[in-house]
Design an enzyme around this catalytic site. Structure first.
Site, mmCIF file in Angstrom:
data_model
loop_
_atom_site.group_PDB
_atom_site.id
_atom_site.type_symbol
_atom_site.label_atom_id
_atom_site.label_comp_id
_atom_site.label_asym_id
_atom_site.label_seq_id
_atom_site.Cartn_x
_atom_site.Cartn_y
_atom_site.Cartn_z
ATOM 1 N N HIS A 1 0.826 -1.205 0.000
ATOM 2 C CA HIS A 1 0.000 0.000 0.000
ATOM 3 C C HIS A 1 0.861 1.256 0.000
ATOM 4 C CE1 HIS A 1 0.996 -0.540 4.238
ATOM 5 N NE2 HIS A 1 0.683 0.737 4.448
ATOM 6 N N ASP B 1 0.549 4.900 2.019
ATOM 7 C CA ASP B 1 -0.157 5.277 3.243
ATOM 8 C C ASP B 1 -1.351 6.192 2.993
ATOM 9 O OD1 ASP B 1 1.362 3.793 5.033
ATOM 10 O OD2 ASP B 1 2.886 5.349 5.204
ATOM 11 N N HIS C 1 4.832 0.168 0.108
ATOM 12 C CA HIS C 1 5.605 -0.643 1.040
ATOM 13 C C HIS C 1 4.738 -1.759 1.598
ATOM 14 C CE1 HIS C 1 3.690 2.521 3.426
ATOM 15 N NE2 HIS C 1 3.717 1.686 4.448
ATOM 16 N N ARG D 1 6.240 5.796 14.443
ATOM 17 C CA ARG D 1 6.034 6.314 13.096
ATOM 18 C C ARG D 1 5.508 7.735 13.130
ATOM 19 N NH1 ARG D 1 2.052 3.944 8.393
ATOM 20 N NH2 ARG D 1 1.053 5.959 8.227
#
Length: 270
Positions: A95, A97, A246, A261
């Site tokens: 995907h 993000d 990723h 993150r």
């Protein structure tokens, strides 16, 4: 500073820099290298949350992540965590993000806190190359198309966030974006559909869209378009959501993995 490419398609490690106190010249070098290699990696960066946030602000504008609460004192830093007893990992599918937002993020940053003794690597794929290797006929077909992206498709990625609530209580986002987007800084065209979020083409049904989307989903993650990164505590990755995808590999059942993150604000794809 030293650059070491990790694959032919994309990805480079940057060595010889302390991200707790980078100079303006070093930030310029990082951004330039990042735009060239699409995803850059750093080793041995034992950053506190405050230092991690300070570095992120030198690259872009940190924003809160839908569905997930941030850590104490830092709402823009979320935990990406899989515990020893869990079988499903956070975001475990190819995907880009939050492509279901009207303004998807420019970039994401991931800092490893705890990693399993083996496994837990992350794969990245080059969406410039995915577009450029299509036939001329298919490029012409795709250029005028718009994709419908929905957060409701991302059930496979909804593990911990459904249990933690999140800063934003809405449970579905839908956004339409060009199937082929032009990177606002490099001017290059990138394929901008993804298995995790893209539902169909605008003005077409899901059934009508499925054959072409399925082909694109397989094409865009061909092995020769990818790189693979093995994490260590203190490893940090910065990737460009406008031209990469990723996929975190879920091969470490029985072990704990904890990452921090930060998401950086982007603009409307064009």
């Amino acid at each position: 500073m030293e650059i070491r490419r990790i694959a032919g398609a994309l990805g480079a490690e940057i060595h010889g820099i302390d991200l707790s106190s980078p100079t303006d010249q070093e930030i310029y070098f990082i951004k330039k290298t990042w735009l060239e290699h699409l995803v850059v990696f750093f080793r041995d960066q034992d950053l506190s949350p405050a230092e991690f946030m300070a570095f992120a602000k030198r690259i872009g504008k940190p924003i809160e992540y839908p569905f997930v609460n941030g850590i104490d004192g830092f709402p823009e830093i979320i935990e990406v965590k899989k515990l020893e007893h869990e079988k499903v990992n956070f975001g475990g599918i190819w995907h880009s993000d939050t492509a279901y937002l009207e303004e998807p993020p420019m970039a994401s940053m991931l800092l490893a806190r705890e990693v399993p003794p083996a496994g837990g690597d992350t794969l990245f794929a080059n969406m410039y190359t995915a577009y450029e290797t299509l036939s001329e006929g298919l490029k012409k077909l795709l250029l005028p198309l718009t994709a419908v992206n929905a957060s409701s498709k991302a059930d496979v990625t909804r593990t911990r966030e459904d249990r933690t609530g999140g800063a934003d209580k809405r449970r579905e986002y839908v956004a339409e974006h060009p199937v082929v987007r032009t990177h606002p800084e490099t001017g290059r065209k990138a394929l901008y559909v993804n298995l995790g979020h893209t539902v169909r083409f605008r003005d077409m049904t899901e059934e009508e869209s499925a054959p072409l989307l399925d082909y694109l989903f397989q094409h865009q993650v061909r092995p020769e378009f990818t790189c693979r990164f093995s994490w260590r505590p203190g490893s940090l990755a910065l990737w460009d959501n406008r031209c990469t995808q990723h996929n975190p590999v879920n091969d470490y059942h029985g072990h704990r993995r904890l990452m921090h993150r930060i998401t950086l604000a982007g603009d409307r794809p064009r």
